[in-house]
Design an enzyme around this catalytic site. Structure first.
Site, PDB file in Angstrom:
ATOM      1  N   THR A  99      -3.037   5.384  -4.057  1.00  0.00           N
ATOM      2  CA  THR A  99      -2.395   6.153  -3.616  1.00  0.00           C
ATOM      3  C   THR A  99      -0.884   6.127  -4.010  1.00  0.00           C
ATOM      4  OG1 THR A  99      -2.041   3.500  -1.731  1.00  0.00           O
ATOM      5  CG2 THR A  99      -2.706   5.728  -0.638  1.00  0.00           C
ATOM      6  N   THR A 100      -0.549   5.098  -4.762  1.00  0.00           N
ATOM      7  CA  THR A 100       0.584   4.432  -5.193  1.00  0.00           C
ATOM      8  C   THR A 100       0.747   5.098  -6.687  1.00  0.00           C
ATOM      9  OG1 THR A 100       0.626   2.266  -4.739  1.00  0.00           O
ATOM     10  CG2 THR A 100       2.045   2.529  -6.026  1.00  0.00           C
ATOM     11  N   ASP A 128      -8.986  -0.131   2.563  1.00  0.00           N
ATOM     12  CA  ASP A 128      -9.048   0.709   0.875  1.00  0.00           C
ATOM     13  C   ASP A 128     -10.442  -0.096   0.358  1.00  0.00           C
ATOM     14  OD1 ASP A 128      -6.732   1.774   1.544  1.00  0.00           O
ATOM     15  OD2 ASP A 128      -5.311   0.587   0.493  1.00  0.00           O
ATOM     16  N   ASP A 171       1.157  -1.616   0.110  1.00  0.00           N
ATOM     17  CA  ASP A 171       0.308  -0.167  -0.265  1.00  0.00           C
ATOM     18  C   ASP A 171       0.152   1.309  -0.392  1.00  0.00           C
ATOM     19  OD1 ASP A 171      -2.552   1.838   0.376  1.00  0.00           O
ATOM     20  OD2 ASP A 171      -1.734   1.637   2.531  1.00  0.00           O
TER      21      ASP A 171
END
Length: 527
Positions: free
Chosen positions: A94-95, A387, A61
């Site tokens: 998020t990445t 998530d 994550d």
């Protein structure tokens, strides 16, 4: 006096070209660090702390990885921040947001070296971001009206989100769980009502969703193990008020019988308190603090189930779920709101006993029990599930969805390219660069899966010149595939947040032309 002596000895500054290089390099290094975790075939990272216990986290994550890094470079910190915000705001992407910001800066660096002013680049990026957002808005799918279709959209979004996580093997099982849990919230984005309990043992597939509320406590000795139609008083009160607790207090007595009298008085005081609590007409008492032996005995005699030392979140959630309020004084029973549930019983999960409240007043609450081989697996499973829950709860409110697998990026890149051709002046270089940065996301997805990214992205670009094309990268078969058939969907809100946050972060770092590092204050300066 030379001008460079404005600052104290230890302070330093970097100007112009060097400052820009430092911030570009820092940001690109962070983007490259998390790049390999992107997509369904992304790899995990092990984060080991150097503190006590050398705790180990295994995760892919983006936000968790970046949060754990101690970074010195100021530009890299900006990227860590946007990743955190993305995690809090929409939960997923998020990445992608860090990779996109890194690519935008990589492209900007080339433009700056070819003597294009940063402000021109920023103006171009702004135009491009607006154009890309418009392109996505034209292609969104919204099935809010059709409940069955909307549910299947949510299932697909959940499976796409879980695809790149540890839960990808059992993604149907977990997607079903997440969608059920979110539907119970009835449109609220408050994930507090969904409780996740982690119990090592069994396999991930043994995880299940429970309609009630589970409290991780044991039922005391000699107390009823099962209560129907429970009236619950949720409290946060000290159950040892009977003791003389004045600091340094000394009581002088002239005989042992007086000591017994004091003890007797203490017991009476406690009895009164328990009587007041029982006057509420309850059959279950849950306390945030400890309940000592004597009051517990009194509760057991009255046939009331007393649960002590329930953790604070557990208590808040229990109050929320059963419709009760947390009380700390018991003088007027009519003003205290009790919680209700149909059944309280003790259940076993693995080796542990827990208390299960079913038929609770607020239908929104549920508990997800995760089983797994080890704590590391469970922690990562919880992050992945969180998530998915975040994305789903946001999608229930904003029901627009897009296809996934690099499709949105190619749609945006195509429109941005068109814009670059129409735009006069130097801005067009920046707009073109923006389009190249967008293509980096499908490229990275393909690279991480060990596929030939140059070939695949070229094929994708050709496919996207046909109107209404649904092509994206199908990592499983290793070719360009139809995303709608494969059921790979993403939430529009996530994509929009990625696009806008990455552009703003890149803009902010581009504006930098000087980095001043201040000297730490010396002790004697403070005197």
């Amino acid at each position: 006096m030379p001008i460079d002596k404005i600052f104290k000895d230890d302070a330093n500054e970097e100007k112009g070209e060097r400052a820009r290089m430092a911030s570009f390099i820092g940001a690109m290094a962070v983007a490259d660090l998390v790049k390999s975790t992107l997509g369904p075939k992304g790899m995990d990272k092990i984060l080991q702390s150097t503190g006590r216990g050398h705790s180990v986290t295994v995760t892919n994550d983006g936000a968790t990885i970046l949060k754990s890094l101690h970074i010195d470079n100021p530009a890299a910190k900006v990227l860590v921040d946007i990743s955190k915000v993305q995690d809090d705001e929409v939960g997923d992407g998020t990445t992608s947001v860090v990779v996109l910001a890194g690519e935008l800066l990589r492209e900007a660096e080339k433009l700056v070296t070819s003597k294009i002013h940063p402000m021109t680049i920023i103006a171009g990026y702004r135009m491009a971001a607006e154009c890309a957002r418009e392109a996505l808005l034209k292609r969104v799918i919204d099935n809010k009206e059709n409940a069955e279709k909307f549910r299947s959209d949510l299932m697909k979004i959940a499976m796409t989100t879980l695809c790149s996580k540890i839960l990808s093997q059992d993604k149907e099982h977990f997607a079903e769980m997440a969608v059920d849990a979110v539907f119970r919230l009835k449109g609220s984005t408050n994930l507090e009502a969904i409780q996740i309990i982690k119990k090592p043992g069994g396999s991930l597939r043994d995880s299940f969703l429970d309609e009630g509320f589970i409290l991780d406590k044991k039922i005391g000795i000699g107390q009823p193990k099962r209560i129907e139609n429970a009236k619950i008083l949720v409290a946060n009160t000290a159950m040892d008020t009977d003791k003389v607790k004045i600091y340094g207090a000394r009581v002088r007595v002239d005989s042992m019988s007086k000591v017994a009298e004091i003890e007797g008085a203490e017991k009476e005081k406690m009895k009164d308190k328990v009587k007041k609590i029982l006057a509420h007409g309850i059959n279950c008492f849950v306390n945030r603090q400890l309940i000592y032996n004597f009051p517990e005995e009194l509760f057991a005699d009255a046939g009331v189930l007393a649960i002590e030392h329930a953790d604070f979140e557990g208590i808040e959630r229990l109050g929320l779920v059963t419709g009760g309020e947390i009380a700390s004084t018991f003088d007027n029973p009519e003003s205290v709101k009790l919680g209700h549930c149909k059944l309280i019983e003790e259940i076993m999960i693995g080796e542990d006993k827990l208390i299960h409240f079913s038929g609770v007043a607020m239908g929104q609450a549920c508990s997800i029990v995760l089983r797994g081989a080890s704590h590391h697996v469970l922690d990562e499973a919880e992050r992945s599930l969180h998530d998915a829950l975040c994305v789903l709860s946001q999608t229930v409110n904003d029901s627009r969805v897009l296809l996934g697998g690099g499709w949105p990026e190619m749609v945006m890149a195509k429109e941005v390219d068109e814009l670059a051709r129409k735009t006069a002046g130097k801005k067009s270089h920046a707009i073109e660069a923006f389009s190249r940065a967008l293509v980096a996301i499908p490229t990275t997805i393909a690279d991480n899966a060990g596929l030939d990214s140059a070939e695949l992205v070229a094929q994708l670009r050709a496919e996207h010149h046909n109107e209404g094309c649904n092509a994206g990268i199908d990592v499983i078969s290793g070719a360009v595939g139809d995303m709608e058939e494969r059921g790979i969907y993403e939430a529009f809100k996530v994509k929009q947040a990625v696009l806008l946050s990455a552009t703003e972060a890149a803009e902010m770092i581009l504006r930098v032309d000087e980095i001043i590092t201040c000297a730490p204050r010396r002790r004697e300066d403070r005197m």
